[in-house]
Design an enzyme around this catalytic site. Structure first.
Site, PDB file in Angstrom:
ATOM      1  CG  ASP A 113      10.605  27.429 110.913  1.00 45.79           C
ATOM      2  OD1 ASP A 113      11.216  26.895 109.971  1.00 45.79           O
ATOM      3  OD2 ASP A 113      11.046  27.472 112.073  1.00 45.79           O
ATOM      4  CG  ASP A 127      13.014  22.937 109.208  1.00 43.44           C
ATOM      5  OD1 ASP A 127      14.239  23.168 109.164  1.00 43.44           O
ATOM      6  OD2 ASP A 127      12.192  23.724 109.719  1.00 43.44           O
TER       7      ASP A 127
END
Length: 152
Positions: A113, A127
């Site tokens: 991330d 995401d």
């Protein structure tokens, strides 16, 4: 429309994987680069769990669950008629995002991330695609499904 769905899926996966590769190759874990100071940073983080880090280190569970969900989506792609193109686009975004994160889980056991808005957990392109796909699906269910005879 099949080609468009393929492009959505492929672009989602490619952009997700390239962005993660760039972050992983140019930053050290935990590094944070301010883009807009105290608002938006690029922060290299890993997530061994699901959204918000829940169920950390349950990699096998996530891999199996993701594969099963991908199979359900493939089934839906073929079952949904031409009139459900918006739903197919939503599924394509979710499919691409799921594959992007699945690649990470298989390769490393965690998801990379890097988008960090400081007030929300750090996330990635996969995401974003999943959330956008789910949002489109919710919109369809709430505002368009009756026009298509759904849930009658």
């Amino acid at each position: 429309m099949g080609f468009v769905l393929f492009v959505i899926i492929a672009l989602t996966i490619v952009l997700d994987q390239i962005s993660k590769l760039i972050v992983a190759r140019t930053m050290s874990l935990g590094d944070s680069i301010p883009v807009l100071e105290n608002i938006f940073h690029i922060t290299y983080s890993v997530n061994p769990g699901a959204a918000f880090g829940i169920m950390a280190y349950q990699t096998t569970f996530f891999i199996v669950t993701t594969i099963l969900l991908l199979l359900v989506m493939v089934f839906l792609f073929y079952r949904l008629g031409q009139e459900f193109q918006i739903v197919k686009i939503a599924l394509a975004l979710q499919f691409g995002g799921a594959v992007g994160n699945l690649i990470d889980r298989i390769r490393t056991g965690y998801v990379i991330d890097f988008f960090d808005f400081r007030i929300w957990p750090i996330f990635n392109i996969a995401d974003m695609a999943i959330v956008l796909g789910v949002s489109i699906l919710i919109y369809f269910i709430l505002f368009m499904s009756k026009d298509y005879g759904c849930f009658d």
